[in-house]
Design a protein around this motif. Structure first.
Motif, PDB file in Angstrom:
ATOM      1  N   HIS A 698       0.828  -1.218   0.000  1.00 45.54           N
ATOM      2  CA  HIS A 698       0.000   0.000   0.000  1.00 45.54           C
ATOM      3  C   HIS A 698       0.860   1.265   0.000  1.00 45.54           C
ATOM      4  CE1 HIS A 698      -3.409  -2.647   0.824  1.00 45.54           C
ATOM      5  NE2 HIS A 698      -2.682  -3.199   1.779  1.00 45.54           N
ATOM      6  N   MET A 699       1.861   1.270  -0.903  1.00 48.24           N
ATOM      7  CA  MET A 699       2.738   2.438  -0.974  1.00 48.24           C
ATOM      8  C   MET A 699       1.998   3.689  -1.430  1.00 48.24           C
ATOM      9  SD  MET A 699       5.777   2.383   0.193  1.00 48.24           S
ATOM     10  CE  MET A 699       6.396   3.860  -0.592  1.00 48.24           C
ATOM     11  N   SER A 700       0.897   3.524  -2.159  1.00 51.71           N
ATOM     12  CA  SER A 700       0.127   4.703  -2.573  1.00 51.71           C
ATOM     13  C   SER A 700      -0.431   5.417  -1.345  1.00 51.71           C
ATOM     14  CB  SER A 700      -1.005   4.295  -3.512  1.00 51.71           C
ATOM     15  OG  SER A 700      -1.863   3.355  -2.871  1.00 51.71           O
ATOM     16  N   PHE A 701      -0.786   4.655  -0.302  1.00 50.11           N
ATOM     17  CA  PHE A 701      -1.233   5.271   0.950  1.00 50.11           C
ATOM     18  C   PHE A 701      -0.064   5.968   1.647  1.00 50.11           C
ATOM     19  CE2 PHE A 701      -1.234   4.519   5.595  1.00 50.11           C
ATOM     20  CZ  PHE A 701      -2.162   5.492   5.953  1.00 50.11           C
ATOM     21  N   ILE A 702       1.077   5.327   1.679  1.00 47.32           N
ATOM     22  CA  ILE A 702       2.256   5.912   2.351  1.00 47.32           C
ATOM     23  C   ILE A 702       2.632   7.233   1.684  1.00 47.32           C
ATOM     24  CG2 ILE A 702       4.714   5.586   2.869  1.00 47.32           C
ATOM     25  CD1 ILE A 702       3.005   3.794   4.560  1.00 47.32           C
ATOM     26  N   THR A 703       2.612   7.261   0.342  1.00 44.90           N
ATOM     27  CA  THR A 703       3.029   8.477  -0.364  1.00 44.90           C
ATOM     28  C   THR A 703       2.015   9.608  -0.212  1.00 44.90           C
ATOM     29  OG1 THR A 703       2.015   7.659  -2.409  1.00 44.90           O
ATOM     30  CG2 THR A 703       4.364   7.196  -2.071  1.00 44.90           C
ATOM     31  N   GLU A 759       0.813   9.625 -15.327  1.00 42.99           N
ATOM     32  CA  GLU A 759      -0.210   9.522 -14.288  1.00 42.99           C
ATOM     33  C   GLU A 759       0.139   8.435 -13.282  1.00 42.99           C
ATOM     34  OE1 GLU A 759      -4.223   9.588 -15.180  1.00 42.99           O
ATOM     35  OE2 GLU A 759      -4.098  11.229 -16.604  1.00 42.99           O
ATOM     36  N   VAL A 760       0.725   7.378 -13.748  1.00 41.18           N
ATOM     37  CA  VAL A 760       1.067   6.271 -12.872  1.00 41.18           C
ATOM     38  C   VAL A 760       2.059   6.727 -11.808  1.00 41.18           C
ATOM     39  CG1 VAL A 760       2.095   3.977 -12.764  1.00 41.18           C
ATOM     40  CG2 VAL A 760       0.647   4.603 -14.697  1.00 41.18           C
ATOM     41  N   SER A 761       2.936   7.649 -12.158  1.00 41.47           N
ATOM     42  CA  SER A 761       4.049   8.003 -11.274  1.00 41.47           C
ATOM     43  C   SER A 761       3.746   9.200 -10.381  1.00 41.47           C
ATOM     44  CB  SER A 761       5.298   8.279 -12.108  1.00 41.47           C
ATOM     45  OG  SER A 761       5.085   9.407 -12.934  1.00 41.47           O
ATOM     46  N   GLN A 762       2.496   9.664 -10.311  1.00 39.96           N
ATOM     47  CA  GLN A 762       2.195  10.810  -9.447  1.00 39.96           C
ATOM     48  C   GLN A 762       2.519  10.518  -7.982  1.00 39.96           C
ATOM     49  OE1 GLN A 762      -1.832  11.994 -10.123  1.00 39.96           O
ATOM     50  NE2 GLN A 762      -1.343  13.205 -11.952  1.00 39.96           N
ATOM     51  N   ASP A 763       2.157   9.305  -7.527  1.00 33.98           N
ATOM     52  CA  ASP A 763       2.484   8.929  -6.153  1.00 33.98           C
ATOM     53  C   ASP A 763       3.992   8.937  -5.938  1.00 33.98           C
ATOM     54  OD1 ASP A 763      -0.185   8.615  -5.689  1.00 33.98           O
ATOM     55  OD2 ASP A 763      -0.187   6.430  -5.966  1.00 33.98           O
ATOM     56  N   GLY A 764       4.699   8.360  -6.913  1.00 32.58           N
ATOM     57  CA  GLY A 764       6.157   8.322  -6.800  1.00 32.58           C
ATOM     58  C   GLY A 764       6.753   9.716  -6.827  1.00 32.58           C
ATOM     59  N   LEU A 767       6.552  11.233  -3.382  1.00 32.88           N
ATOM     60  CA  LEU A 767       7.546  10.688  -2.459  1.00 32.88           C
ATOM     61  C   LEU A 767       8.938  11.192  -2.803  1.00 32.88           C
ATOM     62  CD1 LEU A 767       8.074   8.806  -0.081  1.00 32.88           C
ATOM     63  CD2 LEU A 767       8.353   6.918  -1.708  1.00 32.88           C
ATOM     64  N   LEU A 768       9.243  11.260  -4.098  1.00 27.38           N
ATOM     65  CA  LEU A 768      10.551  11.751  -4.519  1.00 27.38           C
ATOM     66  C   LEU A 768      10.749  13.199  -4.100  1.00 27.38           C
ATOM     67  CD1 LEU A 768      13.183  11.241  -6.036  1.00 27.38           C
ATOM     68  CD2 LEU A 768      12.024  11.926  -8.143  1.00 27.38           C
ATOM     69  N   HIS A 769       9.722  14.002  -4.281  1.00 25.18           N
ATOM     70  CA  HIS A 769       9.788  15.411  -3.893  1.00 25.18           C
ATOM     71  C   HIS A 769      10.027  15.533  -2.385  1.00 25.18           C
ATOM     72  CE1 HIS A 769       9.044  19.708  -3.987  1.00 25.18           C
ATOM     73  NE2 HIS A 769       8.117  19.564  -3.022  1.00 25.18           N
ATOM     74  N   PHE A 770       9.316  14.687  -1.625  1.00 28.64           N
ATOM     75  CA  PHE A 770       9.492  14.720  -0.169  1.00 28.64           C
ATOM     76  C   PHE A 770      10.933  14.376   0.204  1.00 28.64           C
ATOM     77  CE2 PHE A 770       9.784  12.127   3.677  1.00 28.64           C
ATOM     78  CZ  PHE A 770       9.342  13.034   4.634  1.00 28.64           C
ATOM     79  N   MET A 771      11.490  13.361  -0.443  1.00 28.48           N
ATOM     80  CA  MET A 771      12.855  12.943  -0.128  1.00 28.48           C
ATOM     81  C   MET A 771      13.871  14.039  -0.485  1.00 28.48           C
ATOM     82  SD  MET A 771      12.857  10.071   1.382  1.00 28.48           S
ATOM     83  CE  MET A 771      11.911   8.574   1.636  1.00 28.48           C
ATOM     84  N   GLN A 772      13.586  14.757  -1.592  1.00 31.40           N
ATOM     85  CA  GLN A 772      14.492  15.854  -1.977  1.00 31.40           C
ATOM     86  C   GLN A 772      14.435  16.992  -0.970  1.00 31.40           C
ATOM     87  OE1 GLN A 772      12.884  16.504  -5.857  1.00 31.40           O
ATOM     88  NE2 GLN A 772      14.367  15.144  -6.893  1.00 31.40           N
ATOM     89  N   GLN A 773      13.240  17.208  -0.387  1.00 31.11           N
ATOM     90  CA  GLN A 773      13.092  18.260   0.620  1.00 31.11           C
ATOM     91  C   GLN A 773      13.708  17.855   1.963  1.00 31.11           C
ATOM     92  OE1 GLN A 773      11.535  21.355   0.191  1.00 31.11           O
ATOM     93  NE2 GLN A 773      11.629  20.795  -1.986  1.00 31.11           N
ATOM     94  N   ASN A 774      13.759  16.545   2.234  1.00 30.72           N
ATOM     95  CA  ASN A 774      14.263  16.050   3.524  1.00 30.72           C
ATOM     96  C   ASN A 774      15.342  14.989   3.304  1.00 30.72           C
ATOM     97  OD1 ASN A 774      12.012  17.220   5.516  1.00 30.72           O
ATOM     98  ND2 ASN A 774      10.969  16.380   3.715  1.00 30.72           N
ATOM     99  N   PRO A 775      16.457  15.359   2.700  1.00 30.34           N
ATOM    100  CA  PRO A 775      17.480  14.348   2.363  1.00 30.34           C
ATOM    101  C   PRO A 775      18.152  13.728   3.582  1.00 30.34           C
ATOM    102  CG  PRO A 775      18.350  16.553   2.033  1.00 30.34           C
ATOM    103  CD  PRO A 775      16.893  16.721   2.354  1.00 30.34           C
ATOM    104  N   GLU A 776      18.063  14.426   4.720  1.00 30.92           N
ATOM    105  CA  GLU A 776      18.796  13.929   5.891  1.00 30.92           C
ATOM    106  C   GLU A 776      18.208  12.625   6.445  1.00 30.92           C
ATOM    107  OE1 GLU A 776      15.345  16.191   7.348  1.00 30.92           O
ATOM    108  OE2 GLU A 776      16.880  16.572   5.831  1.00 30.92           O
ATOM    109  N   ILE A 777      16.925  12.329   6.099  1.00 38.05           N
ATOM    110  CA  ILE A 777      16.282  11.149   6.700  1.00 38.05           C
ATOM    111  C   ILE A 777      16.926   9.856   6.202  1.00 38.05           C
ATOM    112  CG2 ILE A 777      14.126   9.852   6.847  1.00 38.05           C
ATOM    113  CD1 ILE A 777      12.627  12.467   6.873  1.00 38.05           C
ATOM    114  N   LEU A 778      17.027   9.711   4.874  1.00 31.24           N
ATOM    115  CA  LEU A 778      17.647   8.492   4.349  1.00 31.24           C
ATOM    116  C   LEU A 778      19.139   8.456   4.660  1.00 31.24           C
ATOM    117  CD1 LEU A 778      15.994   7.748   0.873  1.00 31.24           C
ATOM    118  CD2 LEU A 778      15.792   6.469   2.996  1.00 31.24           C
ATOM    119  N   GLN A 779      19.751   9.629   4.709  1.00 28.29           N
ATOM    120  CA  GLN A 779      21.179   9.669   5.073  1.00 28.29           C
ATOM    121  C   GLN A 779      21.368   9.134   6.495  1.00 28.29           C
ATOM    122  OE1 GLN A 779      22.315  13.726   4.406  1.00 28.29           O
ATOM    123  NE2 GLN A 779      21.922  13.609   2.203  1.00 28.29           N
TER     124      GLN A 779
END
Length: 781
Positions: A698-703, A759-764, A767-779
């Motif tokens: 359910h990654m669409s929910f997470i994103t 359209e398929v990648s809107q959820d992705g 999430l990608l935008h969020f990761m770019q805004q908060n790069p320190e989390i995955l680091q």
């Protein structure tokens, strides 16, 4: 200043030796990883005789606080990996260790300090952990040292009140020594047949002698710490099997003596209660010993003579059972009853079952004395004892709980059902009906729901109904009419509750009814592990009675005594154990069941004002708030991973139950701090596997989550990766894998710039935008 320097140096050496050289120890507090992976570059230091001598000299010359550290270092020296030495080098190293141990035993003054004593016991345990018995017996001083260790152990056991935690290491040494005897190939005598019976005798007699002291002086009873007692008994069991004839002779003598004294006291005109209590305490210990030794039978070392001795011992316990039950209902001793149940369970595991030869010599003596010729007769004795306990010991929760667990174990294993069915099923059905129609239970008081009992006493009902359902379902099978008859008492009860709800009702009475019913149904649901039987239960409870449970959650959401059993019942219903929820293709039951679970979780999350009450005291936060959340998460995880609901159906037909329950999950999650997530084990073991399910499917929910919620979830993954609990850490790894894989696939599609992927990648994209805004989390991860 010199002492301060010595302390720092010893701590430095100890930290070096304690270092996890290959990074395989998740829990540094555990003492079971006993091999120190010494680097090869340190080899020359360990080969020098002076190194070990130095630390033994430090022990003898330093004051207790420092000598304790020297012994701690020696524990690690004794645990050096075998591959560090060649065979001659290892023999020489072991000889130096034994020589140092001998010196300490010959001059034991320093061992009067508890710290020194404890560390020295650890040194002794490590001798056998890291060296084989065949190597030990080859050491020149072995006969003298094993005698000194035996004397030291006997003295330690006799002083039962001194350092009980250290005794574990002494018993570990003797347990492993005796267990190694069959594998010793050398001609040198191991002398264990001389000393092991003395160790067993010292333990038995010291525990019997402690009883009057404990009762007279009001000391803490060792029998109350059952975890420690069972651990020590398990170790003693192996030791006792060395020269088993001596152990059995001693036990028979002590049992006869104490049983005769007990009978005299019971028939005495004066009847001194204190003396009776002392005698019952001794009998409790003796029954534990008999149960332990009978349960320690090993198929490959057992002989007919040993089985006959087990029969001698078992006869005495069965006779004691008759003696104790004859006094009911006037008097009963909880410790003796718990010991008897322990014995019965050990006897069941060892001598009852189709895997055992029915001609076992254990029954020869029992047939002469008791008329018990085989395991069928024993099962009848078990049955009688269970019913007696349930009838007369209903006010003693520990005894009832253990009795029901014994019954449950029987219902799973060897077909005890054959005996049960012919003699007891009708009796139990009769009692169950009368109890569940809320009449005063005259037979099984623990099933009573009146105010005479606390709500916690109702917990026993779940185990009782699990066992009862297993036994009765063998007859019921797929017969729906029979199942309806079996469920009739609960049907009557639910109808009563429904009527109470529809009129002006007495809250306390209805609440107790529902708590009892929820616990009963959970026991029944747990036992129904086939598709047919589960479907019959589902058809019985849905939709009429499940709405009653929903109503109860709305009314008493703030009372965990009521909500916890109902939520646990729902969590059990959601479990797809053995594929029992594999409904037919045309059946909507899976979706209907999920909708009901969604309603209940959302109701609990919405109504439960605890979530917005602010701060709770430390002792209230789990029972009032976190426990309910934990159970809701377990139920949701079971539903998501059960493979009996197509979740796309909800969106397709505009049904919001799936979205609602996911939003309830988020609201409950945000009310919990990260520290609480990891601090409370049951909460972490329900949250992290649930998160793994959500990230997997359910990654669409997470994103779609708000940034602050995503930050919370990713931070919880980061912190959970370092948890000692492997359920938590592995779920975190899996969740992280699913999230990063999802990102990677999105990035791969972005690179191809295919028109149909937009359209398929809107959820992705979110999430990608969020990761770019908060790069320190995955680091950070």
């Amino acid at each position: 200043r010199q002492q301060s320097l010595a302390m720092q140096l010893l701590k430095l050496v100890l930290n070096c030796l304690n270092f996890d050289f290959i990074g395989n120890s998740a829990d540094e507090s555990a003492d079971d990883l006993c091999t120190v992976q010494i680097p090869t570059s340190w080899r020359t230091i360990f080969l020098e005789t002076e190194t070990l001598d130095l630390f033994f000299d430090l022990y003898h010359s330093l004051p207790p606080m420092l000598s304790q550290l020297a012994l701690s270092c020696l524990v690690q020296f004794a645990s050096a990996r075998r591959s560090l030495f060649s065979n001659p080098e290892r023999a020489k190293y072991l000889g130096n260790l034994i020589k140092g141990v001998k010196q300490i035993l010959e001059n034991p003054q320093g061992l009067s300090d508890p710290g020194n004593y404890h560390e020295f016991c650890r040194v002794l345990a490590r001798l056998k952990t890291n060296y084989q018995l065949g190597e030990l017996v080859m050491v020149k001083d072995y006969p003298e040292v094993i005698r000194l260790i035996a004397d030291f152990t006997i003295t330690s056991l006799q002083h039962w009140e001194f350092a009980p935690n250290s005794v574990h290491y002494l018993l570990t040494l003797w347990q492993r020594m005796v267990a190694s005897v069959p594998f010793v190939k050398t001609a040198e005598p191991h002398l264990l047949d001389t000393f092991a019976p003395e160790i067993t005798k010292a333990y038995i007699t010291s525990r019997l002698e402690c009883v009057p002291v404990v009762i007279r002086d009001g000391l803490e009873d060792p029998l109350d710490d059952t975890t420690t007692v069972f651990q020590q008994l398990e170790q003693l069991c192996t030791v006792s099997r060395c020269e088993y004839e001596k152990t059995c002779t001693l036990l028979v003598q002590l049992f006869d003596q104490n049983a005769q004294n007990y009978q005299k006291l019971l028939h005495s005109s004066s009847r001194n209660p204190l003396e009776i209590t002392v005698q019952e305490g001794r009998l409790a210990w003796l029954v534990y010993f008999v149960g332990t030794f009978v349960g320690g039978r090993l198929t490959y070392t057992s002989t007919d003579e040993h089985d006959a001795m087990d029969g001698e011992l078992s006869c005495r316990v069965f006779q004691l059972i008759s003696l104790m039950d004859a006094q009911l209902p006037q008097s009963s001793n909880e410790k003796v009853e718990l010991a008897i149940l322990w014995f019965l369970d050990q006897f069941r595991k060892t001598y009852v079952g189709d895997q055992l030869q029915h001609t076992s010599k254990v029954y020869a003596r029992m047939s002469e004395v008791l008329g018990v010729a085989d395991d069928n007769h024993v099962l009848e004795t078990f049955m009688t004892k269970i019913v007696t306990n349930l009838k007369y010991r209903g006010r003693c929760e520990p005894v009832i709980s253990r009795t029901l667990q014994f019954l449950s174990d029987l219902s799973v294993g060897y077909p005890f059902y054959c005996i049960w069915r012919n003699t007891l099923v009708n009796f139990v059905e009769h009692l169950t009906f009368h109890t569940l129609t809320f009449q005063q239970s005259k037979h099984f008081p623990f099933l009573d729901i009146s105010n005479n009992y606390s709500l916690s006493d109702l917990r026993c009902r779940t185990v009782f109904y699990t066992a009862l359902t297993r036994l009765l379902m063998v007859d019921v099978g797929e017969d729906e009419d029979e199942f309806e008859n079996f469920m009739l008492p609960l049907t009557v009860s639910f109808e009563s509750v429904t009527q109470i709800f529809s009129s002006g009702f007495e809250q306390e009475e209805a609440k107790r009814m529902l708590i009892g019913l929820a616990r009963d149904l959970r026991g029944i649901a747990f036992a129904l592990n086939t598709k047919t039987s589960y479907t019959m239960l589902f058809d019985w409870i849905y939709p009429a009675y499940i709405s009653v449970l929903q109503r109860a959650i709305e009314l008493w959401y703030h009372e965990p005594a009521c909500t916890t059993p109902i939520l646990k019942l729902m969590a059990e219903f959601m479990q797809n154990r053995s594929q029992r929820l594999n409904f037919d293709v045309s059946s909507p039951n899976g979706i209907l069941l999920f909708r009901e679970a969604s309603k209940m979780i959302c109701t609990y999350g919405r109504c439960n004002q605890i979530l917005s009450l602010g701060t709770l005291s430390k002792d209230q936060v789990y029972p009032l708030k976190l426990k309910g959340i934990s159970i809701c998460y377990s139920a949701l995880k079971s539903a998501l991973c059960g493979n009996y609901v197509s979740f796309g159906v909800f969106k397709l037909y505009g049904d919001n139950h799936f979205d609602n329950v996911l939003q309830a999950f988020v609201k409950m999650l945000l009310s919990v701090s990260h520290s609480d997530l990891l601090q409370y084990r049951k909460l972490s073991q329900s949250y992290y596997p649930l998160l793994e399910c959500l990230t997997q499917d359910h990654m669409s929910f997470i994103t779609s989550l708000e940034p602050h919620v995503l930050i919370y979830i990713l931070t919880s993954i980061s912190e959970g990766l370092t948890a000692i609990d492997t359920i938590v850490s592995s779920s975190c790894c899996a969740s992280l894998d699913y999230i990063v894989t999802y990102l990677f696939k999105h990035l791969a599609k972005e690179g191809k710039k295919m028109l149909r992927c937009k359209e398929v990648s809107q959820d992705g994209q979110r999430l990608l935008h969020f990761m770019q805004q908060n790069p320190e989390i995955l680091q950070q991860v």
